[in-house]
Design a protein around this motif. Sequence first.
Motif, PDB file in Angstrom:
ATOM      1  N   MET A  38      12.616   1.672  -4.023  1.00  0.00           N
ATOM      2  CA  MET A  38      11.231   1.991  -3.663  1.00  0.00           C
ATOM      3  C   MET A  38      11.134   2.551  -2.250  1.00  0.00           C
ATOM      4  SD  MET A  38       8.766   1.973  -5.539  1.00  0.00           S
ATOM      5  CE  MET A  38       7.447   3.007  -4.938  1.00  0.00           C
ATOM      6  N   SER A  45       0.835  -1.203   0.000  1.00  0.00           N
ATOM      7  CA  SER A  45       0.000   0.000   0.000  1.00  0.00           C
ATOM      8  C   SER A  45       0.865   1.247   0.000  1.00  0.00           C
ATOM      9  CB  SER A  45      -0.914   0.011   1.219  1.00  0.00           C
ATOM     10  OG  SER A  45      -1.774  -1.079   1.182  1.00  0.00           O
ATOM     11  N   SER A  46       1.943   1.223   0.775  1.00  0.00           N
ATOM     12  CA  SER A  46       2.771   2.426   0.800  1.00  0.00           C
ATOM     13  C   SER A  46       3.473   2.607  -0.546  1.00  0.00           C
ATOM     14  CB  SER A  46       3.765   2.376   1.951  1.00  0.00           C
ATOM     15  OG  SER A  46       4.784   1.462   1.683  1.00  0.00           O
ATOM     16  N   CYS A  47       3.800   1.476  -1.215  1.00  0.00           N
ATOM     17  CA  CYS A  47       4.410   1.600  -2.547  1.00  0.00           C
ATOM     18  C   CYS A  47       3.425   2.138  -3.575  1.00  0.00           C
ATOM     19  CB  CYS A  47       4.929   0.256  -3.024  1.00  0.00           C
ATOM     20  SG  CYS A  47       6.341  -0.305  -2.094  1.00  0.00           S
ATOM     21  N   LEU A  48       2.130   2.051  -3.277  1.00  0.00           N
ATOM     22  CA  LEU A  48       1.134   2.594  -4.202  1.00  0.00           C
ATOM     23  C   LEU A  48       0.899   4.080  -3.957  1.00  0.00           C
ATOM     24  CD1 LEU A  48      -1.545  -0.222  -4.189  1.00  0.00           C
ATOM     25  CD2 LEU A  48      -0.051   0.411  -6.055  1.00  0.00           C
ATOM     26  N   GLY A  49       1.569   4.635  -2.965  1.00  0.00           N
ATOM     27  CA  GLY A  49       1.395   6.056  -2.697  1.00  0.00           C
ATOM     28  C   GLY A  49       0.404   6.363  -1.591  1.00  0.00           C
ATOM     29  N   ALA A  52       6.361   7.029  -4.480  1.00  0.00           N
ATOM     30  CA  ALA A  52       5.332   6.638  -5.443  1.00  0.00           C
ATOM     31  C   ALA A  52       4.660   7.880  -6.015  1.00  0.00           C
ATOM     32  CB  ALA A  52       4.307   5.733  -4.768  1.00  0.00           C
ATOM     33  N   ASP A 111       5.616   5.974   0.094  1.00  0.00           N
ATOM     34  CA  ASP A 111       4.441   6.639  -0.493  1.00  0.00           C
ATOM     35  C   ASP A 111       4.816   7.962  -1.150  1.00  0.00           C
ATOM     36  OD1 ASP A 111       4.496   7.120   2.567  1.00  0.00           O
ATOM     37  OD2 ASP A 111       3.319   8.801   1.826  1.00  0.00           O
TER      38      ASP A 111
END
Lengths: 386, 249
Positions: B64, A250-254, B90, B87
């Motif tokens: 990342m 989820s954090s990698c999705l922003g 991203a 985040d």
Amino acid sequence: MSALIEGLFNGISIGSVLLIAALGLAIVFGLMGVINLAHGELMMLGAYTTYVVQNVFKPWGEPWFSFYILVAIPIAFMVAAIAGLVLERGVIRFLYGRPLETLLATWGVSLILRQLVRSVNWLLAICIAVFCLLFFGGMTWLSRHPDWERIRNWVIAILLPLSTAIAVVTGFLISKMPVLTKAWFSARNVDVTAPSWLRGGVKVLDFQMPYARLFIIVLTIICLIAVYWFLNRSTWGLKIRAVTQNRAMSSCLGIPTAKVDALTFAIGSGLAGVAGCAVSLLGSVGPNTGQNYIVDTFMVVVVGGVGNLFGTIFAGLGIGIVNYLIGSGTLALMLSYTESLKPLVDVLLFFATSSMAKVMVFALIIGFLQVKPAGLFPQKGRTAEL
Amino acid sequence: MTSPQLTQNNPIQTDLTLRISNLNVYYGESHILRNVDMSIPSGQMVCLIGRNGVGKTTLLKTIMGLLKPRTGEIFFADKPITKLTPDRRAKMGIGYVPQGREIIPRVSVKDNLLLGLEARPQGRKGNESIPEEIFDLFPVLKTMLSRMGGDLSGGQQQQLAIARALMGKPRLLVLDEPTEGIQPSIILEIEAAVQRIIKATGISVLLVEQHLHFVRQADRYYAMQKGGIVASGNTEDLSQEVIQQFLAV
């Protein structure tokens, strides 16, 4: 027949109290997996908030006083939500994924909160305010410094003892005034008077449905619909579900996970505050009010299946109804017409007091969890193993 | 060793989407990545090759932000991102398709795609729909919108993961073994989709891959061994010896 309906109504009303208390926990424990033993104390804060709001409205007289409860509910939500937010940011945030430490830390917080309402007075409030102002104010002011990362630890090392010392000295200086040292609530229980339109009840068949109980049932339904809508239809609800299922991705999705955690915890805590407001209508409110509910609410969430809102509803109502039917002896009475069930009736009569009924319900729950360890509605399908 | 010479800590204006300098990453006390230097030019597809356990996935996770480097700097479009949370990265425009897909399991396919919108700079407003291009690239997703993400097969999940990363309109797409454990016909579909994405949007791609056919489509390659970059160059020059040395078991 009317005995059965009365039993069902009372059971549902007990169940709705359990349910409204468990709803916040279903989010905090069910979705986030945080074992929050201070949940009961957040309820207690909500109940005390109701008491304070009631006292504020009292001098205004009628018709204002009749509506204090409608004002108390959102304020109780806010107070408990802010307390929960402070708890999450200050303690639980550092303990995600460590259930044992969370358990101990939140138990400690629950002890602190219980003692806080016993001994809080103007003196203590002023000292805490002075400390927060100096420490957090100083931190915020200094965080604009260009070298913040480097000097951060030094600033904490200096500011922490300094603001503590100033707060303690302030406390000593003003402790001579008796007005300031009188406890706000003291250790004794306080009473919340229901407004006149919640007293009395409506007569159905040959028993009384108290308005206060009906009010709690309606409040529970409203809270359930609101929570369901929030989690399943709103943008933030989707973020919450994503973060609780796969935090790293989820954090990698922003998705700002820290913000989502804080929000989720605040909402769960706020619902505890609303529950506290509801239980204050049923009896007097004391520092230990939360303790009476915490075990029951965990039971409801576990029986319902962790992370499942519908399971929580069924479990809350089911436990409430079984509890009442056994405790009031209604079940024993109904079965006593059949001669062959005599031994069962004897057993049921033995358990036909409210405290013994709890014993039997817990025994039944333990038995039930042996058969279905994941609760009423476990996760099914390919996703269950994840 | 032909890795490009980089001037350290000097954010001169370059045409690089991503620049990594002198990166060192540890798991506890074990040293995983050793002095990794790498750069990805804008609009190019760069492939990272190497055997299992040489640190390819660790490098992508560090890019990342899921792992913290002990030393070294990462620049994305000339801005340092080493200290940012995943985040924030991203939102700056890095789309990540991890190994094992990492679909949110108990959320519908549609919601999984909508979650990809969070990576756009202004976030998600709540009234957006899924653009038709996504279904042009991956037609299979259109028929599955209401299914739970976790109930999809591996190949479908892989397509969903790429589509989800594209929803955020990234400037750099990071793909970690997108063909791992997937049937050949779907591998071809995924390859074609990635090619179309690069043609249509001009984004940069960083690809970790074992599948030689896919590796050949990249512009540049970096080969890793024991946590360090040991060879790099244009993919046309990727000789049979290099492949033997770094990919064959």
